[in-house]
Design a protein around this motif. Sequence first.
Motif, PDB file in Angstrom:
ATOM      1  N   TYR A 237       0.863  -1.187   0.000  1.00  0.00           N
ATOM      2  CA  TYR A 237       0.000   0.000   0.000  1.00  0.00           C
ATOM      3  C   TYR A 237       0.894   1.229   0.000  1.00  0.00           C
ATOM      4  N   ARG A 238       0.692   2.145  -0.946  1.00  0.00           N
ATOM      5  CA  ARG A 238       1.589   3.295  -1.073  1.00  0.00           C
ATOM      6  C   ARG A 238       0.803   4.495  -1.597  1.00  0.00           C
ATOM      7  N   GLY A 239       1.194   5.691  -1.175  1.00  0.00           N
ATOM      8  CA  GLY A 239       0.590   6.907  -1.709  1.00  0.00           C
ATOM      9  C   GLY A 239       1.060   8.136  -0.955  1.00  0.00           C
ATOM     10  N   PHE A 240       1.292   9.218  -1.684  1.00  0.00           N
ATOM     11  CA  PHE A 240       1.589  10.502  -1.049  1.00  0.00           C
ATOM     12  C   PHE A 240       1.258  11.615  -2.036  1.00  0.00           C
ATOM     13  N   TYR A 241       1.196  12.841  -1.503  1.00  0.00           N
ATOM     14  CA  TYR A 241       0.884  14.018  -2.304  1.00  0.00           C
ATOM     15  C   TYR A 241       2.168  14.796  -2.577  1.00  0.00           C
ATOM     16  N   THR A 242       2.402  15.127  -3.845  1.00  0.00           N
ATOM     17  CA  THR A 242       3.524  15.996  -4.158  1.00  0.00           C
ATOM     18  C   THR A 242       3.191  17.412  -3.693  1.00  0.00           C
ATOM     19  N   GLN A 243       4.220  18.221  -3.571  1.00  0.00           N
ATOM     20  CA  GLN A 243       3.974  19.608  -3.166  1.00  0.00           C
ATOM     21  C   GLN A 243       3.147  20.353  -4.212  1.00  0.00           C
ATOM     22  N   ALA A 244       3.339  20.032  -5.470  1.00  0.00           N
ATOM     23  CA  ALA A 244       2.526  20.669  -6.510  1.00  0.00           C
ATOM     24  C   ALA A 244       1.052  20.289  -6.353  1.00  0.00           C
ATOM     25  N   GLU A 245       0.791  19.012  -6.081  1.00  0.00           N
ATOM     26  CA  GLU A 245      -0.595  18.578  -5.866  1.00  0.00           C
ATOM     27  C   GLU A 245      -1.200  19.263  -4.649  1.00  0.00           C
ATOM     28  N   ARG A 247      -0.372  22.199  -3.343  1.00  0.00           N
ATOM     29  CA  ARG A 247      -0.643  23.616  -3.615  1.00  0.00           C
ATOM     30  C   ARG A 247      -1.904  23.774  -4.463  1.00  0.00           C
ATOM     31  N   ASP A 248      -2.102  22.877  -5.407  1.00  0.00           N
ATOM     32  CA  ASP A 248      -3.314  22.931  -6.224  1.00  0.00           C
ATOM     33  C   ASP A 248      -4.555  22.726  -5.359  1.00  0.00           C
ATOM     34  N   ILE A 249      -4.492  21.761  -4.429  1.00  0.00           N
ATOM     35  CA  ILE A 249      -5.638  21.495  -3.557  1.00  0.00           C
ATOM     36  C   ILE A 249      -5.875  22.664  -2.608  1.00  0.00           C
ATOM     37  N   VAL A 250      -4.804  23.264  -2.091  1.00  0.00           N
ATOM     38  CA  VAL A 250      -4.936  24.424  -1.205  1.00  0.00           C
ATOM     39  C   VAL A 250      -5.646  25.568  -1.925  1.00  0.00           C
ATOM     40  N   SER A 251      -5.243  25.830  -3.172  1.00  0.00           N
ATOM     41  CA  SER A 251      -5.881  26.891  -3.948  1.00  0.00           C
ATOM     42  C   SER A 251      -7.347  26.571  -4.234  1.00  0.00           C
ATOM     43  N   TYR A 252      -7.601  25.329  -4.578  1.00  0.00           N
ATOM     44  CA  TYR A 252      -8.971  24.883  -4.853  1.00  0.00           C
ATOM     45  C   TYR A 252      -9.846  25.096  -3.623  1.00  0.00           C
ATOM     46  N   ALA A 253      -9.319  24.749  -2.447  1.00  0.00           N
ATOM     47  CA  ALA A 253     -10.090  24.916  -1.215  1.00  0.00           C
ATOM     48  C   ALA A 253     -10.309  26.387  -0.897  1.00  0.00           C
ATOM     49  N   ALA A 254      -9.280  27.213  -1.082  1.00  0.00           N
ATOM     50  CA  ALA A 254      -9.406  28.630  -0.748  1.00  0.00           C
ATOM     51  C   ALA A 254     -10.505  29.294  -1.564  1.00  0.00           C
ATOM     52  N   ASP A 255     -10.630  28.936  -2.842  1.00  0.00           N
ATOM     53  CA  ASP A 255     -11.699  29.505  -3.671  1.00  0.00           C
ATOM     54  C   ASP A 255     -13.081  29.129  -3.143  1.00  0.00           C
ATOM     55  N   ARG A 256     -13.153  28.084  -2.342  1.00  0.00           N
ATOM     56  CA  ARG A 256     -14.436  27.611  -1.801  1.00  0.00           C
ATOM     57  C   ARG A 256     -14.571  27.910  -0.313  1.00  0.00           C
ATOM     58  N   GLY A 257     -13.788  28.861   0.160  1.00  0.00           N
ATOM     59  CA  GLY A 257     -13.932  29.335   1.530  1.00  0.00           C
ATOM     60  C   GLY A 257     -13.353  28.417   2.584  1.00  0.00           C
ATOM     61  N   ASP A 320       5.362  26.770   3.784  1.00  0.00           N
ATOM     62  CA  ASP A 320       5.476  27.241   2.401  1.00  0.00           C
ATOM     63  C   ASP A 320       4.340  26.704   1.518  1.00  0.00           C
ATOM     64  N   ILE A 321       3.845  25.516   1.837  1.00  0.00           N
ATOM     65  CA  ILE A 321       2.781  24.911   1.027  1.00  0.00           C
ATOM     66  C   ILE A 321       1.408  25.401   1.448  1.00  0.00           C
ATOM     67  N   PHE A 322       1.199  25.518   2.762  1.00  0.00           N
ATOM     68  CA  PHE A 322      -0.130  25.828   3.301  1.00  0.00           C
ATOM     69  C   PHE A 322      -0.141  27.245   3.863  1.00  0.00           C
TER      70      PHE A 322
END
Length: 761
Positions: A237-245, A247-257, A320-322
Amino acid sequence: MALGRSLSCALACLIALPGAGEAQPASATPAAATVSATGQSQEIFPTPRHVEAAKGHLDLTAGIRIVAPPGDAAASRIAGIFGQWTAGRFEPAGGAGAALHLQRADGMAPETYRLDIGPAGARVTASDDRGLFYGLVSFWQLATASEGRSIAAQRIDDGPALGWRGAMLDSARHFQSPRYVRSFIDWMAAHKLNRLHWHLVDDQGWRIEIKAFPKLTGIGAARRPATAPGAPPLPEYRGFYTQAELRDIVSYAADRGIEIVPEIDVPGHALSAIRAYPEWGMGVPVPPGTEADWGVFPWLYNSDAATLAALETILAEVIDIFPGRTIHIGGDEAVKDQWRASSATQARIAALGLKDENALQGRMMSRLARFLEAHGRTAIGWDEILEGDVPQSVAVMSWRGIDGAIEAARKGHDAVLSPSPDLYLDHIQAQHPGDPPGRGGIISLASVLAFEPRPAELSPTERTHILGVQANIWTEHIRTEERTSFMAFPRLSALAEVAWTGHGSKDYPAFLRRLMPQLDRLRPLGLEPSSSAWTPAIAVEPAGARARVALSVQGGLPVQYSVDGGPPLPYNAPFTVDVPAEVAAWALLDGRKLGVGTTRRLTAGGLQRRDSRALETCQHKVDLVLEDDFPAAGPRAAFLIDILEPCWIYRGAMFDKVTDIELGVGQLPFNFQVGKDRDAIHFRTPKTPAGEFEVRLDDCDGPVIATLPLAPAVSNPGVTRLTAPVAPTTGRHDLCLTYTATGPDPLWAIETVDLLQREPR
């Protein structure tokens, strides 16, 4: 929707809206205040603060244009979300259609909005981005409720009672894809929730890329799931989020409050990091496969200067990411055994003049909190951090009940209520067969709705430190994204109602009236919520040659049923039917069928079959509904089991004519870090090498009436059917079912119990 075409419209082209003289208060009471002249404002979720009905309707048949102020990039992004959520269904043709204007106004409280709807158009007014977004969400709710026809004219003045309205998503135990996390953010945003506490690291996995320490994900992001002895190994079982991913999710969330609050847990829950960088730990070897365990691990970060510097380097990348204000630094369940056993750690405690290991943890947490504060951030931690005298600037998340929040507020700390088990959504919602695994002990939709977020024990001044509430979705036993959605919603919907209004509610039917349209509008956004709360349970038992049927549903809702497709009948009390038969049952809301209901086929031979969820555990020490570890792909059996006392009670078995008992049993790995509690797990001595299940009459010290050797099941990684004759017995009795063993690994669990009548030869 091509919203960019309308963004050049100046505010001077705002539509004429009903004035204050035309508005009529619907009611002074909170529940009725949401009802407009046509009742459409009942569709707004959560319950809005105040609604006034006005004259006329806004016609949507020609579409709607969302108009942002010129040059307002944030408002333009918010406007675009309406088109995304509606898939362009409301896009006006050829420039026709009404307009919804987004407008800034100084002086409004954070996150509040005013939504004016009149025959000529609509307008959302707010001071901040979240207020604009929530006003747009409310308009979206009204528009989708009317299926794009029209919306009653009205004015809505709305805003939240609590500032922290959160959900915690555990991606450390089971990883969710970036696509799923974005969907989860959409579902949160549609409920006007504003904090996603993201549990990104734990003993079982490190999910955030840290460029300074690549082995955190190279090693710490992988594990091989545990299996029972002799079972085929499961894939890695393996998985992680890159810093680019991220940052994209952080921006997506910010647009939605939504502000994302990442968690880096210190000093416990550190095994994934210590596996990658052993020098950060206490030098205690980690047995292979330990990362596949659940529970409370003894491995801690050490308190060396180099380790603390490494943690600060990690936090620097997290910062730096969040960009959000708050960073979670954990602090929970830090078992201090390894610190106590370390002469170097004890010498450090003495040299620093500290009282004990708790004080050492407090010093570590304080250093990290000051590091965050120096970088413009605020630390928050689980309520154990209060044991270490952390700075007053550190906020407290109370999970061991609400006492941590009460203590924190009295000491001047801000606090968030996130108590177990009240708001722990890894608990099962019902005991329906087919529901996904989770912690035992039902946390119902109605109980979440009734949760009170403002402790009565606090004074009005102390209550100002209560920032809000949060529900937690721990995923040890939630293996898939679909199950995450099932466990989160609609209970997270109830949490949103509590957080927005600032109080719990026991008016369950009123809540369901608002909830059902909300869930319907979220299905096109990919949400498949649980219906367990309003799905009746069908219990059967023999009644002579017939079957006695009892129906139940949560929240006291009325229930109807039918037999063999016959006319619907109101359920008032248990009833009897001839067998074979098919019984269908469904709950009612305002006289209408709620959900799809459930059906059970009754046969003479199956009236005394019990799924393990229809049994009771004997001691309720640590009740879990666990999934089998076999097969690697496809459906798996699920078992209700108390892992510290594997023992089940079958209530009210009718033994007239019963000749045999059949058990469906499976074996599970004992992959639980329970410390000294493991030494207290005792079994009766086996009579055969593989052990056996024993069935005792009336109680667990009663006579054995059946013995089922486990030898046929030992080599089967799946469920095995064991059958044995039952000593002649009559009347109704409880049964106690246990097994003999030399130790807890593997655990044997019951899937089904059948009491059978062997046909005479």
